[in-house]
Write an enzyme that holds these catalytic residues in place. Structure first.
Site, mmCIF file in Angstrom:
data_model
loop_
_atom_site.group_PDB
_atom_site.id
_atom_site.type_symbol
_atom_site.label_atom_id
_atom_site.label_comp_id
_atom_site.label_asym_id
_atom_site.label_seq_id
_atom_site.Cartn_x
_atom_site.Cartn_y
_atom_site.Cartn_z
ATOM 1 N N GLN A 66 -31.389 19.580 42.626
ATOM 2 C CA GLN A 66 -30.662 19.925 41.396
ATOM 3 C C GLN A 66 -30.357 21.411 41.233
ATOM 4 O O GLN A 66 -29.940 21.850 40.157
ATOM 5 C CB GLN A 66 -31.402 19.410 40.146
ATOM 6 C CG GLN A 66 -31.516 17.894 40.089
ATOM 7 C CD GLN A 66 -30.173 17.191 40.227
ATOM 8 O OE1 GLN A 66 -29.279 17.397 39.413
ATOM 9 N NE2 GLN A 66 -30.008 16.364 41.253
ATOM 10 N N GLU A 67 -30.556 22.205 42.305
ATOM 11 C CA GLU A 67 -30.060 23.575 42.273
ATOM 12 C C GLU A 67 -28.538 23.545 42.207
ATOM 13 O O GLU A 67 -27.889 22.699 42.826
ATOM 14 C CB GLU A 67 -30.482 24.336 43.534
ATOM 15 C CG GLU A 67 -31.900 24.844 43.515
ATOM 16 C CD GLU A 67 -32.209 25.712 44.731
ATOM 17 O OE1 GLU A 67 -31.247 26.060 45.464
ATOM 18 O OE2 GLU A 67 -33.392 26.023 44.945
ATOM 19 N N GLN A 127 -31.701 28.484 17.225
ATOM 20 C CA GLN A 127 -32.929 29.276 17.364
ATOM 21 C C GLN A 127 -32.573 30.761 17.253
ATOM 22 O O GLN A 127 -32.702 31.529 18.193
ATOM 23 C CB GLN A 127 -33.606 28.967 18.706
ATOM 24 C CG GLN A 127 -34.043 27.512 18.855
ATOM 25 C CD GLN A 127 -34.761 27.263 20.163
ATOM 26 O OE1 GLN A 127 -35.635 28.016 20.563
ATOM 27 N NE2 GLN A 127 -34.365 26.205 20.856
ATOM 28 N N HIS A 172 -23.436 29.147 14.893
ATOM 29 C CA HIS A 172 -24.295 28.599 13.836
ATOM 30 C C HIS A 172 -24.730 29.692 12.860
ATOM 31 O O HIS A 172 -24.840 29.444 11.658
ATOM 32 C CB HIS A 172 -25.519 27.931 14.471
ATOM 33 C CG HIS A 172 -26.445 27.313 13.472
ATOM 34 N ND1 HIS A 172 -26.071 26.241 12.682
ATOM 35 C CD2 HIS A 172 -27.720 27.614 13.117
ATOM 36 C CE1 HIS A 172 -27.082 25.912 11.891
ATOM 37 N NE2 HIS A 172 -28.086 26.729 12.128
ATOM 38 N N LYS A 213 -30.952 19.993 -0.355
ATOM 39 C CA LYS A 213 -31.921 19.100 0.286
ATOM 40 C C LYS A 213 -33.267 19.798 0.424
ATOM 41 O O LYS A 213 -33.343 20.999 0.668
ATOM 42 C CB LYS A 213 -31.417 18.641 1.659
ATOM 43 C CG LYS A 213 -31.225 19.732 2.691
ATOM 44 C CD LYS A 213 -30.655 19.178 3.978
ATOM 45 C CE LYS A 213 -30.453 20.303 4.988
ATOM 46 N NZ LYS A 213 -29.769 19.859 6.201
ATOM 47 N N ASP A 218 -19.518 21.228 7.786
ATOM 48 C CA ASP A 218 -20.673 21.838 8.451
ATOM 49 C C ASP A 218 -20.265 22.242 9.861
ATOM 50 O O ASP A 218 -19.179 21.894 10.331
ATOM 51 C CB ASP A 218 -21.851 20.853 8.479
ATOM 52 C CG ASP A 218 -23.206 21.559 8.457
ATOM 53 O OD1 ASP A 218 -23.232 22.804 8.594
ATOM 54 O OD2 ASP A 218 -24.235 20.872 8.321
ATOM 55 N N GLY A 228 -28.395 12.094 10.681
ATOM 56 C CA GLY A 228 -29.244 11.536 9.629
ATOM 57 C C GLY A 228 -28.987 12.173 8.280
ATOM 58 O O GLY A 228 -28.747 11.486 7.280
#
Length: 339
Positions: A47-48, A106, A139, A204, A230, A237
């Site tokens: 998978q290289e 993140q 984001h 929320k 968004d 969900g």
């Protein structure tokens, strides 16, 4: 200073269909054929990732089209290796066109002993040899500051505004834009301003990560056609629950406009069974047959906007002009006819 050579496009495997669409749009604008640079991008047995560019790129202005969507690590590594191949082949300038920037969620330390992975990814991209980044709806806006190179962050809201004006023609007075959380208010306000619609917020509260305990609608949505806005829809969900809450509060219809359709796990099934009449996403992430077959999911193209942005960067012109609806309207003429 305008570039002398033509812009050259190369694509990884993450979203080849978008890359081809961008090439077609640029060919129309330039009045000449612009094709993707031929390259071999494959994986060894372990998978290289291996990249070989078949065309001469010495002194060229290169644009690498590769969203870092699922599988995020593979697609990111593919991008880095392609950039390294181009840098070692003496390309004059390398622009990474990243329609969906993975790891963007993140962007800060939410608690002790956690990474800021978006900054790490920015460092990797810069160190690989990228001179400029072109992306869509980051984001968090501060991610632009994680790079020590220029970052052009395009916005989907002008395209969404065109789509809403086209599909809700004659009943725009019923439309209300809804932010699914307090953090997305600026994005929702921007779209509401473009279509001259009122704004509502779904507040929320989470008891623990991944679970929404309670939702409260701020604003009167009774009798309104609600449009949830968004940047990312992952498992859907929260989105589906927000749609239910809006309907319970008396909304006439609920539609959603989300820039990046990550749509992982049970997302498509949830959207298909939800009270939402439609979910509109962009093609920043390549979608499979499941999404294509979903009756209430629709995809709007970003290729016209990306093609124009690449041409503007190549020609030394403003990219921020693409934030205006007036600029995008002629670019999207065939999709959303005027009048």
């Amino acid at each position: 200073m305008p570039a002398i050579t033509e812009p050259k496009l190369i694509s990884g495997n993450a979203n080849l269909s978008l890359a081809k669409s961008i090439a077609r749009r640029m060919s129309m604008h330039r009045g000449m054929s612009i094709n993707l640079v031929e390259a071999r991008i494959e994986r060894f047995n372990d998978q290289e990732i291996f990249v070989e560019v078949y065309e001469n790129v010495r002194g060229e202005d290169m644009y690498v089209i590769q969203p870092t969507s699922n599988p995020a690590n593979d697609n990111l590594m593919e991008l880095l290796i392609m950039v390294d191949a181009l840098r070692r082949s003496s390309a004059a300038r390398i622009t990474a066109v990243i329609p969906y920037f993975g790891y963007a969620r993140q962007d800060r330390r939410a608690k002790a002993r956690t990474p800021i992975s978006a900054k790490l990814v920015a460092n990797l991209i810069t160190q690989a040899g990228v001179d400029r980044v072109l992306t869509l709806d980051l984001h968090a806006a501060q991610i632009q500051g994680f790079f020590d190179i220029p970052v052009d962050n395009l916005y989907a809201s002008p395209v969404f505004a065109l789509d809403i004006e086209h599909h809700f023609k004659g009943r725009l007075d019923e439309v209300m834009v809804v932010s699914p959380d307090v953090g997305g208010v600026a994005r929702a306000r921007e779209l509401a301003k473009r279509i001259n619609a009122p704004l509502s917020i779904v507040d929320k509260r989470r008891e623990k990560a991944g679970e929404v305990a309670e939702m409260t609608v701020i604003g009167n949505v009774e009798g309104k056609v609600c449009i949830i806005v968004d940047d990312i829809c992952d498992t859907a969900g929260t989105l589906c629950k927000a749609a239910e809450v809006l309907m319970e509060q008396g909304a006439k219809e609920v539609h959603s406009y989300i820039t990046h359709g990550v749509l992982s796990g049970p997302a498509v099934e949830r959207v298909s069974k939800s009270v939402m009449k439609s979910l509109v996403i962009t093609d920043s992430i390549e979608q499979g047959d499941k999404v294509q077959a979903a009756k209430n999911i629709r995809i709007v193209p970003t290729a016209p906007m990306f093609a124009q942005a690449i041409l503007n960067i190549w020609g030394g012109m403003s990219v921020s002009s693409l934030f205006e609806t007036e600029t995008l309207t002629p670019i999207y003429e065939g999709l959303y006819p005027r009048g």
